[in-house]
Design an enzyme around this catalytic site. Structure first.
Site, PDB file in Angstrom:
ATOM      1  N   GLY A   7       0.372  -1.180   0.273  1.00 56.92           N
ATOM      2  CA  GLY A   7       0.345  -0.020   0.233  1.00 56.92           C
ATOM      3  C   GLY A   7       0.968   1.233  -0.039  1.00 56.92           C
ATOM      4  O   GLY A   7       1.683   2.018   1.131  1.00 56.92           O
ATOM      5  N   GLY A   8       0.969   1.720  -1.112  1.00 58.98           N
ATOM      6  CA  GLY A   8       1.830   3.082  -1.261  1.00 58.98           C
ATOM      7  C   GLY A   8       1.112   3.638  -1.380  1.00 58.98           C
ATOM      8  O   GLY A   8       0.350   5.900  -1.618  1.00 58.98           O
ATOM      9  N   GLY A   9       0.063   4.206   0.482  1.00 62.76           N
ATOM     10  CA  GLY A   9      -0.040   5.543   0.557  1.00 62.76           C
ATOM     11  C   GLY A   9      -0.200   6.886   1.213  1.00 62.76           C
ATOM     12  O   GLY A   9       1.503   5.973   1.698  1.00 62.76           O
ATOM     13  N   GLY A  12       1.982   3.871   3.619  1.00 56.04           N
ATOM     14  CA  GLY A  12       2.991   3.714   2.817  1.00 56.04           C
ATOM     15  C   GLY A  12       3.906   3.821   2.787  1.00 56.04           C
ATOM     16  O   GLY A  12       5.319   3.470   3.467  1.00 56.04           O
ATOM     17  N   LYS A 180      -7.765   3.216  20.642  1.00 59.26           N
ATOM     18  CA  LYS A 180      -7.659   3.969  19.763  1.00 59.26           C
ATOM     19  C   LYS A 180      -8.381   4.536  19.194  1.00 59.26           C
ATOM     20  O   LYS A 180      -9.032   5.242  18.510  1.00 59.26           O
ATOM     21  CB  LYS A 180      -6.669   3.675  18.166  1.00 59.26           C
ATOM     22  CG  LYS A 180      -6.345   4.295  17.032  1.00 59.26           C
ATOM     23  CD  LYS A 180      -5.042   5.445  17.772  1.00 59.26           C
ATOM     24  CE  LYS A 180      -4.978   6.888  16.332  1.00 59.26           C
ATOM     25  NZ  LYS A 180      -4.938   6.002  15.369  1.00 59.26           N
ATOM     26  N   ASN A 188     -13.298  11.526  14.888  1.00 60.71           N
ATOM     27  CA  ASN A 188     -13.718  11.145  13.199  1.00 60.71           C
ATOM     28  C   ASN A 188     -15.370  11.625  13.150  1.00 60.71           C
ATOM     29  O   ASN A 188     -15.246  12.286  12.002  1.00 60.71           O
ATOM     30  CB  ASN A 188     -13.121  10.191  12.487  1.00 60.71           C
ATOM     31  CG  ASN A 188     -11.920   9.900  13.086  1.00 60.71           C
ATOM     32  OD1 ASN A 188     -11.672  10.225  14.029  1.00 60.71           O
ATOM     33  ND2 ASN A 188     -11.107   8.847  12.262  1.00 60.71           N
ATOM     34  N   ASN A 198      -9.216  19.424  14.222  1.00 58.27           N
ATOM     35  CA  ASN A 198      -9.955  18.480  15.504  1.00 58.27           C
ATOM     36  C   ASN A 198     -10.014  19.177  17.264  1.00 58.27           C
ATOM     37  O   ASN A 198     -10.605  18.931  17.552  1.00 58.27           O
ATOM     38  CB  ASN A 198      -9.035  17.972  16.312  1.00 58.27           C
ATOM     39  CG  ASN A 198      -8.080  16.211  15.000  1.00 58.27           C
ATOM     40  OD1 ASN A 198     -10.172  16.095  14.020  1.00 58.27           O
ATOM     41  ND2 ASN A 198      -7.365  16.167  14.834  1.00 58.27           N
TER      42      ASN A 198
HETATM   43  N1  LIG Z   1      -2.923   8.307   7.772  1.00 60.38           N
HETATM   44  C1  LIG Z   1      -2.276   8.692   8.429  1.00 60.38           C
HETATM   45  O1  LIG Z   1      -2.229   9.914   9.310  1.00 60.38           O
HETATM   46  C2  LIG Z   1      -2.718   7.480   9.099  1.00 60.38           C
HETATM   47  C3  LIG Z   1      -3.322   6.606   9.033  1.00 60.38           C
HETATM   48  N2  LIG Z   1      -3.784   5.588  10.180  1.00 60.38           N
HETATM   49  C4  LIG Z   1      -4.368   4.188   9.372  1.00 60.38           C
HETATM   50  O2  LIG Z   1      -3.710   3.606   8.440  1.00 60.38           O
HETATM   51  C5  LIG Z   1      -4.593   2.628   7.309  1.00 60.38           C
HETATM   52  C6  LIG Z   1      -3.690   3.641   6.288  1.00 60.38           C
HETATM   53  O3  LIG Z   1      -4.130   4.951   5.384  1.00 60.38           O
HETATM   54  P1  LIG Z   1      -3.619   5.809   4.832  1.00 60.38           P
HETATM   55  O4  LIG Z   1      -1.940   5.467   4.732  1.00 60.38           O
HETATM   56  O5  LIG Z   1      -3.629   7.828   5.297  1.00 60.38           O
HETATM   57  O6  LIG Z   1      -4.445   5.331   3.662  1.00 60.38           O
HETATM   58  P2  LIG Z   1      -3.665   6.146   1.602  1.00 60.38           P
HETATM   59  O7  LIG Z   1      -5.485   5.779   0.930  1.00 60.38           O
HETATM   60  O8  LIG Z   1      -3.067   6.830   1.683  1.00 60.38           O
HETATM   61  O9  LIG Z   1      -3.629   4.686   2.071  1.00 60.38           O
HETATM   62  C7  LIG Z   1      -3.904   3.164   1.438  1.00 60.38           C
HETATM   63  C8  LIG Z   1      -3.323   3.045  -0.279  1.00 60.38           C
HETATM   64  O10 LIG Z   1      -3.520   1.099  -0.520  1.00 60.38           O
HETATM   65  C9  LIG Z   1      -3.426   1.355  -1.424  1.00 60.38           C
HETATM   66  N3  LIG Z   1      -4.032   0.383  -2.169  1.00 60.38           N
HETATM   67  C10 LIG Z   1      -5.309  -0.229  -2.384  1.00 60.38           C
HETATM   68  N4  LIG Z   1      -5.337  -1.571  -2.918  1.00 60.38           N
HETATM   69  C11 LIG Z   1      -4.205  -2.096  -2.904  1.00 60.38           C
HETATM   70  C12 LIG Z   1      -3.365  -2.915  -3.787  1.00 60.38           C
HETATM   71  N5  LIG Z   1      -4.486  -3.450  -4.184  1.00 60.38           N
HETATM   72  N6  LIG Z   1      -2.506  -3.125  -3.104  1.00 60.38           N
HETATM   73  C13 LIG Z   1      -1.356  -2.457  -3.374  1.00 60.38           C
HETATM   74  N7  LIG Z   1      -1.375  -1.028  -2.977  1.00 60.38           N
HETATM   75  C14 LIG Z   1      -2.820  -0.942  -2.412  1.00 60.38           C
HETATM   76  C15 LIG Z   1      -3.657   2.629  -2.023  1.00 60.38           C
HETATM   77  O11 LIG Z   1      -3.583   2.556  -3.585  1.00 60.38           O
HETATM   78  P3  LIG Z   1      -3.836   3.592  -3.971  1.00 60.38           P
HETATM   79  O12 LIG Z   1      -4.021   4.581  -3.959  1.00 60.38           O
HETATM   80  O13 LIG Z   1      -3.470   3.302  -5.928  1.00 60.38           O
HETATM   81  O14 LIG Z   1      -5.738   3.300  -4.588  1.00 60.38           O
HETATM   82  C16 LIG Z   1      -3.527   3.134  -1.069  1.00 60.38           C
HETATM   83  O15 LIG Z   1      -1.870   4.241  -1.617  1.00 60.38           O
HETATM   84  C17 LIG Z   1      -5.741   3.524   7.256  1.00 60.38           C
HETATM   85  O16 LIG Z   1      -6.462   1.850   8.308  1.00 60.38           O
HETATM   86  C18 LIG Z   1      -5.898   4.434   8.527  1.00 60.38           C
HETATM   87  O17 LIG Z   1      -6.384   4.152   9.327  1.00 60.38           O
HETATM   88  C19 LIG Z   1      -3.853   5.096  10.774  1.00 60.38           C
HETATM   89  C20 LIG Z   1      -3.042   6.401  11.399  1.00 60.38           C
HETATM   90  C21 LIG Z   1      -2.455   8.107  11.226  1.00 60.38           C
HETATM   91  C1  LIG Z   2      -6.121  11.129  16.203  1.00 58.64           C
HETATM   92  C2  LIG Z   2      -7.028  11.707  15.282  1.00 58.64           C
HETATM   93  C3  LIG Z   2      -8.245  11.944  15.269  1.00 58.64           C
HETATM   94  C4  LIG Z   2      -5.975  12.396  14.743  1.00 58.64           C
HETATM   95  O1  LIG Z   2      -6.546  12.828  13.707  1.00 58.64           O
HETATM   96  C5  LIG Z   2      -6.608  10.588  13.601  1.00 58.64           C
HETATM   97  O2  LIG Z   2      -6.251   9.591  13.786  1.00 58.64           O
HETATM   98  C6  LIG Z   2      -7.471  10.211  12.218  1.00 58.64           C
HETATM   99  O3  LIG Z   2      -8.252  11.278  11.965  1.00 58.64           O
HETATM  100  O4  LIG Z   2      -7.471   9.415  11.730  1.00 58.64           O
END
Ligand SMILES: NC(=O)C1=CN([C@@H]2O[C@H](COP(=O)(O)OP(=O)(O)OC[C@H]3O[C@@H](n4cnc5c(N)ncnc54)[C@H](OP(=O)(O)O)[C@@H]3O)[C@@H](O)[C@H]2O)C=CC1
Ligand SMILES: CC(C)(CO)C(=O)C(=O)O
Length: 293
Positions: A7-9, A12, A180, A188, A198
């Protein structure tokens, strides 16, 4: 250690940069375009106004290689879509899941892997471009064993730990995940419905009243005795992230699916099992589901 991140979000990309300082990281992406960009230009990490470039190897997520550890960084509702990927990961390879909420626990229960670790990420990350991530909030990552031998977690944490990207061990995964969950359940959906940052939840007396209404039901479902302690944790997080938009507000504003099913949906299921009436959570759930369309 060879670490595969799926997952390159936002998370990731963030993990790939920090962990690549002392590990060999491969980022597994959904699109060939992201693979191409990362292999050609690396990943840019913005932190405290400085931008660094990291050379990271990227591969499509349907081409899994041998790794010592996998970190699963897709959203909870995307886990089903990558189910087949797990068939290509040997059952001895440890997996770390970092999703918010509780719905992912049901998914991982059905995997055959011997060592499964769950994590709670307390960093803030924002993906600004395909290969560009902003580290918006410094925190830590808590890890607890979900399945397997607790002894494996210590050495993994030792190898993951870098400054300023700490990992700590938690003994009780449910306590950690529920801790959490409560924070996300209160902050949220309210911020997403009210379009509030927030910090506003504590500053506007009417919003604060809503915080208490939500918390009352969450405390009832999870049978929490120290309500004040839980409220103080939420208050501190609202104050520390005062000018942040919650992830759910960002998802709504960007017309993306939210993680409401994993957060409030999970609590509604627990309430049903305990035959508890939770009208405020029902209201939040259906408001967000309606807004997702
Ligand atoms: N962002 C934050 O600050 C925080 C996030 N989290 C948790 O972390 C998790 C990820 O969040 P976040 O990174 O923000 O979400 P994103 O939506 O930014 O990232 C999710 C990634 O997963 C990728 N993905 C989806 N399907 C596939 C696949 N088949 N193969 C490979 N990659 C795939 C998506 O790709 P594509 O972009 O190409 O669709 C996307 O890049 C969540 O559950 C969130 O609750 C927890 C705390 C903080
Ligand atoms: C802790 C908090 C609420 C920080 O924004 C968070 O985890 C979210 O936005 O998903």
């Amino acid at each position: 250690m060879r670490i595969g991140i799926i997952g390159g979000g936002a998370i990731g990309l963030l993990f790939a940069c920090y962990l690549s300082k002392s590990n060999q990281v491969t980022l597994y992406c959904r699109t060939n375009e992201q693979v191409r960009l990362i292999n050609k230009y690396g990943i840019y990490l913005k932190h405290h106004g400085t931008v660094d470039n990291f050379t990271i190897k990227a591969q499509p997520s349907d081409e899994i290689s041998a790794e010592d550890l996998f970190i699963i960084a897709v959203k909870q509702y995307q886990l089903e879509q990558i189910e087949r990927v797990f068939h290509h990961i040997p059952s001895q390879t440890p997996l770390i899941f970092i999703q918010n909420g509780v719905a992912h626990l049901k998914f991982i229960e059905n995997l055959s892997h011997e060592t499964i670790i769950v994590g709670v990420v307390e960093h803030g990350a924002l993906k600004e471009k395909t290969n560009y991530v902003h580290h918006t909030g410094e925190g830590l990552t808590r890890l607890a064993i979900f399945r397997g031998n607790e002894q494996f977690v210590g050495p993994i944490i030792h190898k993951l730990n870098t400054i300023p990207f700490p990992f700590i061990f938690e003994k009780d995964y449910l306590e950690m995940v529920f801790g959490k969950l409560i924070v996300n359940a209160v902050i949220n959906p309210l911020t997403a419905i009210l379009k509030a940052k927030n910090g506003e939840l504590m500053l506007n007396s009417h919003y604060l009243h809503l915080v208490h209404l939500v918390l009352d039901e969450v405390v009832k479902i999870l049978d929490i005795s120290d309500r004040e302690k839980v409220f103080m944790r939420i208050k501190t997080i609202c104050e520390n992230t005062a000018s942040n938009q919650s992830s759910m507000l960002k998802d709504i504003l960007n017309h993306r699916q939210t993680e409401i099913d994993g957060i409030i949906g999970g609590l509604l299921n627990m309430a049903e099992t305990k035959d508890l009436k939770v009208p405020v959570l029902q209201f939040l759930y259906h408001s967000i589901k309606g807004m997702e369309r």
